[in-house]
Write a protein that holds these residues in place. Structure first.
Motif, PDB file in Angstrom:
ATOM      1  N   ARG A  21      24.501  13.710  -0.358  1.00  0.00           N
ATOM      2  CA  ARG A  21      24.936  14.426   0.756  1.00  0.00           C
ATOM      3  C   ARG A  21      23.813  14.857   1.910  1.00  0.00           C
ATOM      4  NH1 ARG A  21      26.848  17.052  -3.756  1.00  0.00           N
ATOM      5  NH2 ARG A  21      25.571  18.762  -3.707  1.00  0.00           N
ATOM      6  N   GLN A  22      22.607  15.029   1.528  1.00  0.00           N
ATOM      7  CA  GLN A  22      21.574  15.323   2.315  1.00  0.00           C
ATOM      8  C   GLN A  22      21.369  14.122   3.246  1.00  0.00           C
ATOM      9  OE1 GLN A  22      19.660  18.105   2.802  1.00  0.00           O
ATOM     10  NE2 GLN A  22      21.454  18.820   1.516  1.00  0.00           N
ATOM     11  N   VAL A  25      23.881  14.098   5.975  1.00  0.00           N
ATOM     12  CA  VAL A  25      23.686  15.133   7.015  1.00  0.00           C
ATOM     13  C   VAL A  25      22.527  14.491   7.825  1.00  0.00           C
ATOM     14  CG1 VAL A  25      23.114  17.310   7.422  1.00  0.00           C
ATOM     15  CG2 VAL A  25      24.737  16.723   5.338  1.00  0.00           C
ATOM     16  N   GLY A  50      32.260  15.890  -2.194  1.00  0.00           N
ATOM     17  CA  GLY A  50      32.148  15.221  -1.192  1.00  0.00           C
ATOM     18  C   GLY A  50      31.686  13.840  -1.281  1.00  0.00           C
ATOM     19  N   LEU A  51      31.663  13.014  -2.317  1.00  0.00           N
ATOM     20  CA  LEU A  51      31.305  11.796  -2.288  1.00  0.00           C
ATOM     21  C   LEU A  51      32.461  10.908  -1.933  1.00  0.00           C
ATOM     22  CD1 LEU A  51      28.727  12.084  -5.369  1.00  0.00           C
ATOM     23  CD2 LEU A  51      28.515  12.508  -2.841  1.00  0.00           C
ATOM     24  N   ASP A  53      33.251  10.265   0.794  1.00  0.00           N
ATOM     25  CA  ASP A  53      33.076   9.797   2.226  1.00  0.00           C
ATOM     26  C   ASP A  53      33.175   8.307   2.105  1.00  0.00           C
ATOM     27  OD1 ASP A  53      31.450   8.772   4.467  1.00  0.00           O
ATOM     28  OD2 ASP A  53      31.136  10.959   4.793  1.00  0.00           O
TER      29      ASP A  53
END
Length: 192
Positions: A21-22, A25, A50-51, A53
């Motif tokens: 996630r980092q 972003v 949220g993986l 994506d």
């Protein structure tokens, strides 16, 4: 910054997906391969963290096998492979010379390697403090916080000093940086 130009990343040890996630972003990432031996963690990451994506490709595999296969190289490699021993976190793969060489074969020529260790004892036993390994990088930074026992090494092939890194980390984290007591120490520097 050191990650903002990166397009490809490999995350060894997905767990809850925080590193992925980092990267999504703060980077210009177009492709992330995430590897974890625990299929349930991968499923939870897809469903709740949220993986899912389209830039993220999760692989149920042993990190050693994944690293050994194929010629693909990455701009960023995050090595966060842990297991629990007697209730304490420990690296699942000792960061010795053989593992260091295997991971380096997957790092792009201007890549960044990030390695998480459970603490000082693991760091002292690793190749991360061996000049034969660290000489492959322009800089090796050791990062610690007051609240965690782990030590993170950031190995860059482009010059970067601890002060610049701390400034970039604080800028990237914004309001979250006020809670961060980051100690960044340069362990190795090679002139370019």
């Amino acid at each position: 910054g050191i990650v903002t130009r990166a397009q490809t990343a490999l995350v060894l040890g997905v767990a809850g997906g925080a590193a992925i996630r980092q990267l999504l972003v703060y980077g210009a990432i177009t492709h992330i391969d995430g590897v974890d031996l625990d299929e349930q963690k991968l499923a939870l990451g897809r469903a709740h963290f949220g993986l899912d994506d389209p830039r993220v490709h999760l692989h149920h595999a042993d990190a050693r096998d994944f690293v050994a296969k194929g010629p693909k190289r990455y701009d960023v490699i995050v090595d966060d492979v842990f297991l629990e021993v007697d209730g304490e976190p420990r690296r699942a793969i000792r960061y010795d010379a053989a593992w260091g060489r295997a991971v380096m074969r997957r790092l792009s020529p201007r890549g960044v390697l990030v390695v998480n260790s459970a603490g000082r004892h693991e760091t002292r036993q690793s190749v991360l403090v061996d000049p034969r390994f660290t000489s492959r990088f322009a800089n090796v930074l050791e990062l610690r916080t007051e609240t965690a026992g782990n030590i993170v090494h950031v190995c860059t092939r482009r010059p970067l000093d601890a002060v610049t890194f701390r400034r970039a980390a604080r800028a990237a984290l914004g309001a979250d940086a006020s809670r961060l007591r980051l100690t960044a120490r340069t362990l190795a520097t090679r002139a370019r």
